[in-house]
Design a protein around this motif. Structure first.
Motif, PDB file in Angstrom:
ATOM      1  N   SER A   1     123.867 -26.170-126.375  1.00 30.51           N
ATOM      2  CA  SER A   1     122.451 -26.541-126.657  1.00 30.51           C
ATOM      3  C   SER A   1     121.855 -27.377-127.353  1.00 30.51           C
ATOM      4  O   SER A   1     122.676 -28.262-127.990  1.00 30.51           O
ATOM      5  CB  SER A   1     121.792 -25.543-127.601  1.00 30.51           C
TER       6      SER A   1
ATOM      7  N   LEU B   1     115.424 -22.942-118.077  1.00 27.03           N
ATOM      8  CA  LEU B   1     114.620 -22.724-118.954  1.00 27.03           C
ATOM      9  C   LEU B   1     114.547 -20.750-118.517  1.00 27.03           C
ATOM     10  O   LEU B   1     115.410 -20.257-118.645  1.00 27.03           O
ATOM     11  CB  LEU B   1     114.556 -22.956-120.321  1.00 27.03           C
TER      12      LEU B   1
ATOM     13  N   SER C   1     118.304 -28.122-117.806  1.00 29.34           N
ATOM     14  CA  SER C   1     118.247 -26.653-118.459  1.00 29.34           C
ATOM     15  C   SER C   1     118.466 -25.813-117.972  1.00 29.34           C
ATOM     16  O   SER C   1     118.677 -25.042-118.355  1.00 29.34           O
ATOM     17  CB  SER C   1     116.303 -27.398-118.809  1.00 29.34           C
TER      18      SER C   1
ATOM     19  N   LYS D   1     120.712 -22.805-119.264  1.00 34.24           N
ATOM     20  CA  LYS D   1     120.267 -21.112-118.905  1.00 34.24           C
ATOM     21  C   LYS D   1     121.704 -20.428-118.383  1.00 34.24           C
ATOM     22  O   LYS D   1     122.132 -19.238-118.672  1.00 34.24           O
ATOM     23  CB  LYS D   1     118.639 -21.021-117.708  1.00 34.24           C
TER      24      LYS D   1
ATOM     25  N   LEU E   1     114.776 -15.471-124.224  1.00 35.30           N
ATOM     26  CA  LEU E   1     114.461 -16.504-123.469  1.00 35.30           C
ATOM     27  C   LEU E   1     113.791 -17.369-125.070  1.00 35.30           C
ATOM     28  O   LEU E   1     113.840 -18.432-125.447  1.00 35.30           O
ATOM     29  CB  LEU E   1     113.681 -17.116-122.282  1.00 35.30           C
TER      30      LEU E   1
ATOM     31  N   HIS F   1     114.765 -24.948-128.898  1.00 32.80           N
ATOM     32  CA  HIS F   1     115.230 -25.877-127.976  1.00 32.80           C
ATOM     33  C   HIS F   1     114.218 -26.798-127.889  1.00 32.80           C
ATOM     34  O   HIS F   1     114.745 -28.373-128.127  1.00 32.80           O
ATOM     35  CB  HIS F   1     115.064 -25.625-126.042  1.00 32.80           C
TER      36      HIS F   1
END
Length: 400
Positions: free
Chosen positions: A3, A57, A202, A206, A216, A223
């Motif tokens: 991340s 994502l 991204s 995920k 999420l 993020h």
């Protein structure tokens, strides 16, 4: 992918020879008159890259796949595919020419050999690196050198000092006299292929981090924060380059050229300025020369459902074609600084295609579900798109 890494990769992607050269020319020729264009570009990059990362994502897929998914009409789908292929293909080919030219310019200033010769050598080196599939290791070294060059530019900005009166004047009297340079500043910061690359990265994040639909909403704020911070740092480096050029060229009335562009580093590096600048430009150029074909191939293969790795023949072929076109452009013997600026400007001219498709996808509930764009996001992105189209239209009208 860890991340926060995606934002750093995107920020690093626009600190190439195009950024160094374009920001230097802007500072040398117009002082702080184009700081507004840089601020706009950083703001626009934050807005657009946030959308691209949110797409990845939320859906677990890249922008290319999302475009194909949302086009139900076969004719419209193929028209969209052709449009994206042209925009990404042409834009990246021009960008690749600027990347190789920048790297060759750096080496030709400190080592024997013409710009054409170094372009051919660097193109061959990039091709070998790609085909051998060892680019990840090479890029780590090159990115470290680019980061070091960025730190030096920031140090020079503070040592040479910022003329705040001139900066205030530049922000009050927006410079619109050089549309090509404005487009170059925009095109070297809001890189079209980064929208496709970021969505894909991204999507991988995920998967790697096992981000579920339930968690999420907790991942998105952090993020965004990491993304905006990374892009902000990239913007600071670009401003530092521009400010260094203001001190070295604009204030002293010295004309910037390919031969003296490194002199802006002399306040910190003295006699080693030329060598250090050459290493930095070479590193930035070769890193971008490797990344641009990969990103173009990733985007185009996603449209056709082809394998998105160098193990696939189509992916490898697209990389080679983009690289070869870049070598040809860099080897033409044209003025190197002009090639780099035009390459960045061409990206800005093609940017509306990528932004238009991104906006279309981000407002499709079938794809984004509860994470479609807010009214504010659409207004901001629409304003960004409109301004870029006005500037691009102005430039194209002047050429007709």
């Amino acid at each position: 992918m860890k991340s926060g890494m995606t934002g750093l990769i995107i920020a690093a992607a626009f600190i190439g020879p195009g950024t160094v050269t374009t920001a230097s020319i802007a500072g040398a020729n117009m002082g702080y008159g184009l700081v507004w264009a840089l601020l706009f570009s950083i703001f626009a990059t934050c807005v657009l890259q946030e959308m691209a990362s949110r797409l990845g994502l939320v859906t677990g897929q890249g922008l290319s796949e999302a475009i194909v998914q949302t086009m139900d009409n076969p004719a419209l789908r193929w028209f969209s595919i052709v449009l994206v292929v042209c925009a990404i293909g042409v834009g990246n080919a021009a960008y690749e020419g600027g990347n190789l030219t920048g790297a060759a310019l750096g080496l030709s200033n400190v080592m024997p050999g013409s710009l054409t010769l170094w372009s051919l050598i660097l193109g061959s080196l990039a091709l070998i690196t790609l085909i051998s599939n060892r680019y990840a290791l090479v890029e780590k070294l090159l990115i470290a050198l680019v980061a070091l060059m960025s730190v030096v530019f920031i140090a020079i900005m503070f040592i040479a000092g910022i003329d705040f009166a001139a900066l205030k004047e530049g922000l009050q009297h927006l410079g619109f006299s050089n549309v090509t340079l404005m487009l170059a500043i925009i095109g070297t910061t809001i890189v079209p292929y980064n929208l496709f690359l970021h969505a894909g990265l991204s999507a991988k994040q995920k998967s790697d981090d096992a981000i579920s639909d339930e968690t999420l909403s907790t991942h998105l704020p952090s993020h965004r924060k990491q993304l905006f911070t990374s892009i902000g740092v990239g913007g600071l480096v670009t401003f530092a380059i521009m400010s260094s050029a203001v001190s070295a060229f604009y204030i002293t009335s010295i004309t910037l050229s390919g031969n003296n562009i490194a002199s802006q580093l002399q306040p910190v590096l003295g006699d080693y300025a030329n060598l250090f600048f050459a290493i930095g430009l070479f590193s930035a150029g070769l890193t971008s020369a490797i990344t641009a074909p990969l990103a173009a191939a990733y985007a185009i293969c996603g449209l056709f459902g082809w394998q998105q790795s160098l193990a696939g023949n189509a992916y490898k072929s697209i990389c080679i074609v983009i690289l070869l076109i870049g070598v040809v452009v860099a080897s033409l013997g044209l003025k190197p600084l002009a090639i780099i600026v035009v390459a960045q400007a061409s990206n800005a001219l093609l940017l509306p295609v990528s932004v238009g498709f991104l906006l279309y996808v981000m407002n499709n509930k079938k794809v984004m579900h509860n994470y479609t764009n807010s009214i504010l996001s659409n207004v901001l992105a629409g304003g960004i798109l409109l301004l870029i189209m006005i500037l691009g239209g102005t430039k194209l009208a002047a050429l007709i």
